[in-house]
Scaffold this active site. Structure first.
Site, short mmCIF file in Angstrom:
data_model
loop_
_atom_site.label_atom_id
_atom_site.label_comp_id
_atom_site.label_asym_id
_atom_site.label_seq_id
_atom_site.Cartn_x
_atom_site.Cartn_y
_atom_site.Cartn_z
N HIS A 270 13.96 7.44 -13.57
CA HIS A 270 12.77 7.42 -14.44
C HIS A 270 12.97 8.42 -15.57
O HIS A 270 13.64 9.43 -15.40
CB HIS A 270 11.52 7.80 -13.63
CG HIS A 270 10.25 7.39 -14.30
ND1 HIS A 270 9.62 8.19 -15.23
CD2 HIS A 270 9.53 6.26 -14.21
CE1 HIS A 270 8.54 7.58 -15.66
NE2 HIS A 270 8.46 6.40 -15.07
N ASP A 328 8.73 0.30 -9.49
CA ASP A 328 9.26 -1.08 -9.48
C ASP A 328 10.10 -1.40 -8.26
O ASP A 328 10.47 -2.56 -8.05
CB ASP A 328 10.09 -1.30 -10.75
CG ASP A 328 9.20 -1.18 -11.98
OD1 ASP A 328 9.50 -0.34 -12.86
OD2 ASP A 328 8.19 -1.89 -12.03
#
Ligand code: SDX
Length: 394
Positions: A270, A328
């Site tokens: 991320h 996700d």
């Protein structure tokens, strides 16, 4: 000496912005919506309450919730003529392409709420988009699978209404499973906002020029589609299916570490979180609940995901680079179990993120200090030089 500009080391970016909506601490894995921890909102609240909180800054009283929810419910239908936009697409068009087109078309349709300097019209536009996005998303799904559109119903809550519009058919009654509707609602909460991510920054930049809010949301949908951003949920599930069994995991871990191989572990890493994405933990729990409710034991992809997570979290490459599962990683398994094709995963992300985009757009438009966005650049090109006629260019 290479004829390039030198640049002032004091150069600072003007790209950052002030906001009071969402706070992320990437090192600690903290996510707050208007100061409330995401796990408390996901466990105790629902998406309509989260929408109100993100838009207005406080959790609603019973009366405030009733007024807001009623306004949203009674604006879920889209203009009948808008359904014709869908027929302009091939049936096999990616639903995200349809979403970009139809959301953008709303800027032509609802031109009567484009005076963004009028607080009332800003409110109308905001509620309209939040109300109609599930209808547009469900219609994109129905068009994709070749089934008739199902109208929204005013007796169902936001998530149940969406599932009903997606999975009901005119030939028989369809009862929404409340456990699955609760899971869908929680997934919407987790995806609602996330500070200045790429798609939200896109909406802010488009909105800073005074552009029509529906057109700004269409720009955000386009940005979210990328596999490095919202498209990662679809890519993560495709990756788990490609891995297939836990025995294949080491090969893919090696590929993810190989700088010459473009393969990345989708759903991992991320730009901000250098710790576990707090949403990923809640998503993993939600995946369990959905699989249990559907009586799916030992889901092969879930087994691969859990094994992959354990291996990656103890692998020095991922530990050193502080790469953890993000939202996700488990969302694809959950959405597939709910009955959606992978091509719809990012559409669901866009549906939920619409409230975050709208809240951030409103905050920006209502900021008296706000000017048009103008990210600066670091010029590293040629210094000035004279024109060379064509016959002298060697
Ligand atoms: C979302 O911004 C947001 O808030 C987004 C979002 C939201 O809610 O809006 O949270 C939603 O977009 C989540 C992210 C979804 N994307 C993916 O899961 C795609 C896979 N992940 C990557 O592509 C990647 O992690 C990024 C794009 C998310 C971030 O990668 P960056 O920008 O390269 O940043 P990094 O600092 O995390 O990477 C550090 C290193 C790099 O290696 P070096 O250059 O230092 O050698 O780790 C490597 C990266 O190459 N790396 C990975 C990796 N992710 C980063 N290596 C293998 N597999 C991965 N998944």
């Amino acid at each position: 000496t290479t004829g390039r500009f030198t640049y002032d080391p004091g150069f600072t970016s003007t790209a950052s912005c002030e906001s009071q909506i969402t706070y992320i601490d990437g090192d600690e894995g903290v996510l707050l919506y208007r100061g409330y921890p995401i796990d408390q909102l996901a466990e105790n609240g629902d998406f309509i309450e989260t929408c109100y909180l993100l838009l207005y800054g406080e959790l609603p009283t019973a009366a405030q919730r009733r007024e807001f929810e009623t306004a949203i419910t009674y604006h879920t239908m889209i203009h009948e003529q808008m359904s014709k936009f869908f027929t302009g697409f091939r049936r096999d068009a990616h639903p995200m392409a349809v979403m970009v087109g139809v959301a953008g078309a709303m800027s032509a349709f609802y031109h009567d709420s484009t005076d963004i300097n009028d607080p009332e019209q800003r409110e109308i536009a905001s509620r309209r988009m939040i109300a109609k996005m599930p209808t547009i998303a469900a219609m994109a799904y129905k068009y994709h699978v070749g089934q008739p559109f199902i109208y929204p119903r005013n007796d169902l809550d936001y998530a149940s209404n969406f599932l009903h519009m997606c999975f009901a058919v005119p030939c028989e009654d369809y009862k929404v499973n409340p456990v699955l509707a609760r899971a869908m609602d929680r997934i919407f909460i987790l995806h609602a906002d996330h500070e200045q991510n790429a798609s939200t920054s896109t909406v802010r930049l488009a909105g800073s020029s005074g552009a029509n809010p529906f057109a700004c949301i269409a720009a955000g949908i386009a940005c979210l589609w990328g596999p490095a951003h919202g498209g990662a949920n679809e890519a993560a599930l495709n990756m788990l299916e490609e891995i297939g069994t836990p025995e294949n995991i080491p090969h893919f871990i090696d590929r993810a570490k190989d700088k010459n191989d473009p393969f990345r572990l989708m759903g991992f890493g991320h730009r901000v979180y250098k710790n576990y994405d707090p949403r990923a933990k809640i998503m993993q729990k939600t995946a369990h609940e959905v699989l249990d409710e559907l009586g799916i034991k030992d889901h092969p992809l879930f087994d691969v995901a859990r094994e992959l997570e354990q291996i990656a979290l103890h692998d020095e490459y991922f530990v050193e680079k502080r790469l953890y599962p993000n939202i996700d990683f488990y969302s694809g398994i959950t959405l597939k179990a709910l009955g959606f094709p992978t091509s719809m995963f990012t559409v669901l992300f866009a549906l939920a993120r619409t409230v975050g985009w709208i809240a951030q757009w409103k905050e920006m438009v209502e900021d008296p200090k706000q000017k048009i966005g103008r990210p600066r650049q670091l010029y590293t090109g040629e210094t000035e030089r004279g024109y060379v006629p064509a016959d002298k260019r060697g």
